[in-house]
Design a protein around this motif. Structure first.
Motif, PDB file in Angstrom:
ATOM      1  N   LEU A 248      28.341  22.409  19.730  1.00 26.94           N
ATOM      2  CA  LEU A 248      29.012  22.071  18.483  1.00 26.94           C
ATOM      3  C   LEU A 248      28.437  22.858  17.312  1.00 26.94           C
ATOM      4  O   LEU A 248      27.234  23.162  17.261  1.00 26.94           O
ATOM      5  CB  LEU A 248      28.901  20.574  18.217  1.00 26.94           C
ATOM      6  N   LYS A 249      29.325  23.178  16.388  1.00 23.69           N
ATOM      7  CA  LYS A 249      28.974  23.949  15.192  1.00 23.69           C
ATOM      8  C   LYS A 249      29.302  23.108  13.948  1.00 23.69           C
ATOM      9  O   LYS A 249      30.188  22.244  14.004  1.00 23.69           O
ATOM     10  CB  LYS A 249      29.785  25.245  15.152  1.00 23.69           C
ATOM     11  N   PRO A 250      28.659  23.392  12.843  1.00 24.03           N
ATOM     12  CA  PRO A 250      28.996  22.651  11.608  1.00 24.03           C
ATOM     13  C   PRO A 250      30.482  22.738  11.265  1.00 24.03           C
ATOM     14  O   PRO A 250      31.046  21.774  10.728  1.00 24.03           O
ATOM     15  CB  PRO A 250      28.124  23.339  10.556  1.00 24.03           C
ATOM     16  N   GLU A 251      31.115  23.841  11.581  1.00 19.50           N
ATOM     17  CA  GLU A 251      32.539  23.986  11.278  1.00 19.50           C
ATOM     18  C   GLU A 251      33.433  23.131  12.167  1.00 19.50           C
ATOM     19  O   GLU A 251      34.649  23.066  11.955  1.00 19.50           O
ATOM     20  CB  GLU A 251      32.973  25.455  11.350  1.00 19.50           C
TER      21      GLU A 251
ATOM     22  N   GLN B 238      35.535  10.172  13.601  1.00 16.37           N
ATOM     23  CA  GLN B 238      34.859  11.175  12.792  1.00 16.37           C
ATOM     24  C   GLN B 238      33.746  11.867  13.570  1.00 16.37           C
ATOM     25  O   GLN B 238      32.932  11.206  14.240  1.00 16.37           O
ATOM     26  CB  GLN B 238      34.271  10.515  11.550  1.00 16.37           C
ATOM     27  N   VAL B 239      33.720  13.177  13.460  1.00 19.74           N
ATOM     28  CA  VAL B 239      32.660  13.981  14.059  1.00 19.74           C
ATOM     29  C   VAL B 239      31.996  14.788  12.938  1.00 19.74           C
ATOM     30  O   VAL B 239      32.673  15.498  12.192  1.00 19.74           O
ATOM     31  CB  VAL B 239      33.213  14.937  15.124  1.00 19.74           C
TER      32      VAL B 239
ATOM     33  N   ALA C 178      23.841  20.769  15.285  1.00 26.15           N
ATOM     34  CA  ALA C 178      24.441  21.974  15.839  1.00 26.15           C
ATOM     35  C   ALA C 178      23.845  22.261  17.213  1.00 26.15           C
ATOM     36  O   ALA C 178      22.632  22.145  17.414  1.00 26.15           O
ATOM     37  CB  ALA C 178      24.208  23.153  14.901  1.00 26.15           C
ATOM     38  N   GLY C 179      24.722  22.609  18.157  1.00 31.93           N
ATOM     39  CA  GLY C 179      24.296  22.867  19.515  1.00 31.93           C
ATOM     40  C   GLY C 179      24.404  21.672  20.442  1.00 31.93           C
ATOM     41  O   GLY C 179      24.342  21.828  21.672  1.00 31.93           O
ATOM     42  N   ASP C 180      24.565  20.489  19.877  1.00 33.14           N
ATOM     43  CA  ASP C 180      24.682  19.270  20.680  1.00 33.14           C
ATOM     44  C   ASP C 180      26.079  19.143  21.293  1.00 33.14           C
ATOM     45  O   ASP C 180      26.984  19.938  20.998  1.00 33.14           O
ATOM     46  CB  ASP C 180      24.385  18.038  19.832  1.00 33.14           C
ATOM     47  N   SER C 181      26.236  18.107  22.096  1.00 36.60           N
ATOM     48  CA  SER C 181      27.516  17.822  22.743  1.00 36.60           C
ATOM     49  C   SER C 181      27.979  16.410  22.397  1.00 36.60           C
ATOM     50  O   SER C 181      27.157  15.527  22.103  1.00 36.60           O
ATOM     51  CB  SER C 181      27.400  17.945  24.261  1.00 36.60           C
ATOM     52  N   LEU C 182      29.279  16.216  22.446  1.00 36.52           N
ATOM     53  CA  LEU C 182      29.892  14.905  22.296  1.00 36.52           C
ATOM     54  C   LEU C 182      31.100  14.854  23.218  1.00 36.52           C
ATOM     55  O   LEU C 182      31.736  15.878  23.479  1.00 36.52           O
ATOM     56  CB  LEU C 182      30.384  14.675  20.869  1.00 36.52           C
TER      57      LEU C 182
END
Length: 124
Positions: free
Chosen positions: A86-89, A119-120, A14-18
């Protein structure tokens, strides 16, 4: 016929970027609106973002607005989805799609061609 291949998914915190990429083959990529959708386990596929043929028009789902950015490089026949904070949701399979129109909206029926998905997974 247009073939779409997504890449760039993975497991992040969580908090990362892709950044997701979608490479298109076939003719007239620069004439198509492109979109990103996602589907979480047990849920329906939902709209994420769309970009017009020129790249000047973009539209986002409320759930990702301000965190995700859709862009395209017509010289490379590629559309991108930059995902920040990014969030878990946000965990889902992400699909790119091509519309035969120069602009398209949030509905799946507006898109004719679909990729196989990437897939993320976002861990908390």
């Amino acid at each position: 016929q247009v073939q779409l291949v997504e890449s760039g998914g993975g497991l992040v915190q969580a908090g990362d970027s892709l950044r997701l990429s979608c490479a298109a083959s076939g003719r007239a990529f620069s004439s198509y609106a492109m979109g990103w959708f996602r589907q979480a386990p047990g849920q329906e596929r939902e709209f994420v973002a769309t970009i017009s043929w020129s790249g000047f028009g973009t539209y986002y789902a409320d759930s990702v607005k301000g965190r995700f950015t859709i862009s395209r490089d017509n010289a490379k026949n590629t559309v991108y989805l930059q995902m920040n904070s990014l969030k878990p949701e946000d965990t889902a399979d992400y699909y790119c799609a091509a519309s035969l129109s120069r602009s398209a909206g949030r509905y799946r029926h507006e898109y004719t061609y679909w990729g196989q998905g990437t897939q993320v997974t976002v861990s908390s």
